[in-house]
Design a protein around this motif. Structure first.
Motif, PDB file in Angstrom:
ATOM      1  N   PHE A 107       3.915  10.586  -9.535  1.00  0.00           N
ATOM      2  CA  PHE A 107       3.391  10.932 -10.861  1.00  0.00           C
ATOM      3  C   PHE A 107       2.439  12.126 -10.799  1.00  0.00           C
ATOM      4  N   ALA A 108       1.603  12.149  -9.780  1.00  0.00           N
ATOM      5  CA  ALA A 108       0.640  13.252  -9.663  1.00  0.00           C
ATOM      6  C   ALA A 108       1.364  14.591  -9.539  1.00  0.00           C
ATOM      7  N   GLN A 109       2.427  14.613  -8.734  1.00  0.00           N
ATOM      8  CA  GLN A 109       3.175  15.855  -8.551  1.00  0.00           C
ATOM      9  C   GLN A 109       3.944  16.255  -9.812  1.00  0.00           C
ATOM     10  N   ALA A 110       4.325  15.238 -10.612  1.00  0.00           N
ATOM     11  CA  ALA A 110       5.029  15.530 -11.869  1.00  0.00           C
ATOM     12  C   ALA A 110       4.063  15.946 -12.977  1.00  0.00           C
ATOM     13  N   GLN A 111       2.755  15.762 -12.725  1.00  0.00           N
ATOM     14  CA  GLN A 111       1.699  16.126 -13.678  1.00  0.00           C
ATOM     15  C   GLN A 111       1.914  15.454 -15.048  1.00  0.00           C
ATOM     16  N   LEU A 112       2.195  14.157 -14.979  1.00  0.00           N
ATOM     17  CA  LEU A 112       2.385  13.364 -16.186  1.00  0.00           C
ATOM     18  C   LEU A 112       1.230  12.390 -16.352  1.00  0.00           C
ATOM     19  N   PRO A 113       0.933  11.957 -17.577  1.00  0.00           N
ATOM     20  CA  PRO A 113      -0.137  10.970 -17.773  1.00  0.00           C
ATOM     21  C   PRO A 113       0.124   9.725 -16.930  1.00  0.00           C
ATOM     22  N   PHE A 114      -0.934   9.181 -16.323  1.00  0.00           N
ATOM     23  CA  PHE A 114      -0.751   8.062 -15.396  1.00  0.00           C
ATOM     24  C   PHE A 114      -2.049   7.284 -15.264  1.00  0.00           C
TER      25      PHE A 114
ATOM     26  N   LEU B 228       0.828  -1.211   0.000  1.00  0.00           N
ATOM     27  CA  LEU B 228       0.000   0.000   0.000  1.00  0.00           C
ATOM     28  C   LEU B 228       0.860   1.258   0.000  1.00  0.00           C
ATOM     29  N   ILE B 229       1.877   1.285   0.855  1.00  0.00           N
ATOM     30  CA  ILE B 229       2.694   2.496   0.964  1.00  0.00           C
ATOM     31  C   ILE B 229       3.543   2.694  -0.297  1.00  0.00           C
ATOM     32  N   ALA B 230       3.994   1.604  -0.917  1.00  0.00           N
ATOM     33  CA  ALA B 230       4.746   1.719  -2.171  1.00  0.00           C
ATOM     34  C   ALA B 230       3.834   2.225  -3.296  1.00  0.00           C
ATOM     35  N   ASN B 231       2.633   1.677  -3.384  1.00  0.00           N
ATOM     36  CA  ASN B 231       1.679   2.119  -4.407  1.00  0.00           C
ATOM     37  C   ASN B 231       1.337   3.596  -4.243  1.00  0.00           C
ATOM     38  N   GLU B 232       1.140   4.022  -3.011  1.00  0.00           N
ATOM     39  CA  GLU B 232       0.815   5.423  -2.742  1.00  0.00           C
ATOM     40  C   GLU B 232       1.974   6.341  -3.139  1.00  0.00           C
ATOM     41  N   THR B 233       3.182   5.917  -2.819  1.00  0.00           N
ATOM     42  CA  THR B 233       4.370   6.729  -3.119  1.00  0.00           C
ATOM     43  C   THR B 233       4.551   6.916  -4.618  1.00  0.00           C
ATOM     44  N   ILE B 234       4.381   5.840  -5.377  1.00  0.00           N
ATOM     45  CA  ILE B 234       4.512   5.921  -6.842  1.00  0.00           C
ATOM     46  C   ILE B 234       3.444   6.850  -7.422  1.00  0.00           C
ATOM     47  N   ALA B 235       2.203   6.695  -6.951  1.00  0.00           N
ATOM     48  CA  ALA B 235       1.096   7.517  -7.466  1.00  0.00           C
ATOM     49  C   ALA B 235       1.325   8.992  -7.169  1.00  0.00           C
ATOM     50  N   LYS B 236       1.781   9.297  -5.958  1.00  0.00           N
ATOM     51  CA  LYS B 236       2.038  10.687  -5.570  1.00  0.00           C
ATOM     52  C   LYS B 236       3.153  11.287  -6.430  1.00  0.00           C
TER      53      LYS B 236
ATOM     54  N   GLU C  52      -5.147  10.182  -0.992  1.00  0.00           N
ATOM     55  CA  GLU C  52      -5.300  11.153  -2.070  1.00  0.00           C
ATOM     56  C   GLU C  52      -4.705  10.628  -3.368  1.00  0.00           C
ATOM     57  N   PHE C  53      -3.650   9.801  -3.233  1.00  0.00           N
ATOM     58  CA  PHE C  53      -2.973   9.243  -4.405  1.00  0.00           C
ATOM     59  C   PHE C  53      -2.854   7.730  -4.230  1.00  0.00           C
TER      60      PHE C  53
END
Length: 703
Positions: free
Chosen positions: A457-464, A447-455, A545-546
């Motif tokens: 990408f979200a902060q980089a504002q790239l397609p995901f 869970l924490i790894a998935n959240e970290t990866i998602a955050k 959130e992510f």
């Protein structure tokens, strides 16, 4: 060759500038003057019609909105009566038999509403009426059913959860009554038998039938297997120098004892700041699968591995899933790693995502690690070098779990059943799946790894591609809250239905173990489904959130996509406008497809589990059991036994005076009331494997 008119017309549609026109008017509008471009325009119009972007009505092409049509999907087909669900709103409509346009279950259709619900209709639980105007896409290429002869005519009897129909056929292909067969439409648009699976009572037939029914391929294409065979089972020497080499580190896997597709490994150390350094290493599957390869195309189509009672239908060929991609002990494997610095409160302070090569030191099982946590001396002796790390992992896991719950994450603890199958595919027992600290540890770390990866990408504002979960059905949450209050827990009443912390408080506040089971089940039913999406709306159930799926690329296609995105955008630094636009275009369709495939796989897994439960219970017909009322309907109520088996008690077999009260989850009569959560004693009247139903007779109420 690229068709420029597809993009031109799509742009007009997106900008709301596509006006109803004939094909000639479109030619004039686009100033087309030669035959080659005219053919391209015709092809573009045909393609957009097939995609449901535009339709032809009275010889004019127009958007579905201008035509007054709506996109939907056929969700049920019962004896000629069809129901469709609108894609955008999920509202359901009834389609009369004469207006189905030959659609079948799971077809993507365009429909027109011909009768909207009145308030009275809604009270009487009627559906709005629609007529199907066209079929956009046919998801099911085949149908599966039992061959029968009805009044001298050959037909196929289809009995599934969503479809109950008799279909007349032209060609029987030597099938005899009782055979399970596969049928398809021939060139004359008539159904014919294309494969005989075997007799319906044969154990192997039910699995084949199930796989066909859900569109799950049991075998891989020849080209896919040939590509897999060509992939070396050795890590290329140069990868040791281009990646971070972690082969000497104390990295381990923890999985079920029968798992072979080991795609995640973990390590934990304490750094100089006295913080945890958690490393999650995931099999670098994307390294071995080229874009547009046969393996890639088939992985996309499958979407996920399917785990049946005693059979796995993998997403990838075994040479990859159980071979070079599986993080087996004491052999080098390529991975993508997410290393996180976490403080003692569970906050991620820093992280790093990188290419790596690892060599796991132990292949641990959940059973072993749970025994080690309980102090088992024999297990401790087996793993003297890593037991301290495992204990620290358990401590961190509980820290992460506590932080997640404090943020409002909702935890439904339902007993999962495992049906024990013998070598002849016959069920011999039903046992509960246990979830100990080892299972929870892996869950928290993923869970924490998935959240970290998602955050990231979200902060980089790239397609995901995100894993998202919308807020629950407010009306259902209020009904649940009222039920809990009436059952003696008024202090748990919810006044803010959309507040996850209040739902969590309600779920955790129930003390009666039988009632816990019922309330948790109702809570899950009130929740929306988690899906994949290119738009991040957060994950309500996890209160994050992510969120994404990064940790299982061997068995889930979205995880494989996430690995591709990590590789291209961050490891290879390909953030060109062209690449961003490519992924922005690809991801919405991929997310929708993966969500649909995941749902279908889950339904197949559940259905076979239920069939095996029914088959197991058939040996106990005539015996009595204690259980609880787990759901109440107009027709009666379901009773769940302690082994998770559910059966139905018909209202008409109790009293004709019972009235269904949906808001009370009850059947109420002049002398007796049956409410969800009540304890009852029932007799197993019939365990009907073919109709997938268990029938109980009520013997005692309120035991």
């Amino acid at each position: 060759m690229k068709n420029i008119y597809i993009e031109k017309l799509q742009t007009l549609i997106q900008q709301s500038k596509f006006k109803p026109r004939t094909l000639n008017e479109l030619r004039e509008f686009l100033e087309i003057r030669n035959a080659k471009k005219e053919r391209q325009l015709s092809d573009a119009v045909e393609y957009l019609c097939s995609e449901g972007a535009i339709v032809e009505k009275k010889k004019r092409y127009m958007t579905i909105e201008d035509a007054g049509f709506i996109k939907g999907e056929v969700i049920r087909s019962i004896n000629g009566y069809m129901f469709i669900r609108e894609v955008k709103t999920e509202k359901e409509y009834f389609v009369p038999p004469s207006n189905t346009k030959g659609a079948i279950i799971e077809d993507k259709v365009l429909f027109e509403v011909v009768k909207e619900l009145s308030n009275q209709d809604e009270k009487e639980k009627q559906n709005s009426v629609a007529h199907i105007r066209g079929i956009i896409a046919r998801e099911k290429k085949f149908l599966v059913g039992t061959y029968i002869v009805d009044n001298g005519r050959a037909c196929i009897n289809i009995e599934t959860k969503h479809m109950k129909e008799k279909i007349w056929i032209d060609n029987s292909r030597h099938a005899v009554e009782g055979h399970e067969v596969v049928i398809k439409l021939n060139d004359k648009n008539k159904w014919e038998v294309c494969e005989v699976l075997g007799h319906k009572d044969e154990p192997t037939t039910e699995i084949l039938s199930l796989l066909y029914n859900y569109g799950i391929k049991a075998e891989f294409d020849k080209e896919t297997l040939e590509e897999a065979e060509a992939i070396s089972q050795e890590v290329p020497e140069y990868e040791y120098y281009t990646r971070r080499d972690l082969r000497q580190e104390s990295i381990v896997t923890i999985d079920g004892s029968d798992a072979k597709d080991l795609d995640d490994a973990i390590q934990l150390t304490i750094n100089e700041r006295d913080n945890y350094l958690l490393s999650v290493h995931i099999a670098d599957v994307s390294y071995y699968i080229e874009r547009e390869s046969s393996i890639e195309r088939e992985a996309y189509e499958r979407g996920t591995s399917v785990y049946l009672t005693n059979k796995v239908v993998p997403m990838l060929p075994q040479r990859l899933s159980n071979g070079i991609c599986s993080l087996l002990p004491n052999v080098p494997r390529l991975t993508i790693s997410c290393e996180m610095e976490i403080d003692k409160l569970g906050n991620v302070l820093d992280y790093n995502i990188f290419n790596s090569v690892i060599q796991t030191k132990a292949r641990l099982t959940y059973e072993e690690v749970n025994q080690l946590f309980k102090g088992n001396i024999e297990v401790k002796a087996q793993y003297p070098d890593i037991q301290q790390m495992l204990k620290e992992m358990n401590t961190l896991s509980k820290v992460l779990q506590k932080r997640r719950y404090e943020s409002g994450s909702i935890n439904f603890e339902l007993k999962e059943a495992k049906v024990i199958i013998d070598e002849n595919n016959v069920p011999t027992d039903i046992k509960a799946r246990e979830r100990g600290d080892a299972e929870k540890l892996i869950e928290e770390f993923m869970l924490i790894a998935n959240e970290t990866i998602a955050k990231h990408f979200a902060q980089a504002q790239l397609p995901f591609i995100y894993r998202v979960h919308d807020a629950p059905n407010e009306d259902k949450i209020i009904l649940l809250s009222n039920l809990v209050s009436r059952m003696g827990y008024p202090e748990l009443t919810i006044d803010k239905a959309m507040d996850p912390k209040q739902i969590q408080r309600l779920i955790n506040g129930i003390k009666d173990k039988d009632l816990i089971k019922v309330i948790h089940t109702l809570g899950i039913r009130a929740m929306s489904k988690a899906i994949y999406s290119e738009d991040n709306i957060g994950h309500y159930g996890l209160s994050k959130e992510f969120y994404t799926h990064f940790t299982s690329p061997i068995r889930r296609y979205p995880d494989l996509l996430v690995h591709r995105l990590i590789r291209e955008f961050f490891l290879e630094h390909n953030i060109t406008k062209k690449n961003r636009e490519y992924w922005a275009k690809i991801l919405p369709k991929s997310a929708e497809h993966a969500s649909r495939k995941e749902q279908r796989a889950a339904e197949a897994e559940r259905e076979l589990l239920e069939i095996k439960k029914i088959e197991y219970m058939s040996a106990f017909e005539g015996l009595e059991f204690e259980g609880i009322i787990s759901n109440v309907t107009e027709q009666g109520f379901y009773v769940e036994l302690d082994n998770t088996v559910q059966g139905f008690v018909l209202k008409e077999n109790i009293s004709s005076e019972l009235q269904f009260k949906e808001d009370l989850y009850a059947l109420i009569g002049p002398n007796e009331t049956y409410v969800i959560g009540d304890k009852v004693q029932v007799m197993l009247e019939k365990a009907d494997k073919h109709n997938k139903k268990i029938h109980f007779q009520l013997k005692k109420h309120g035991i």
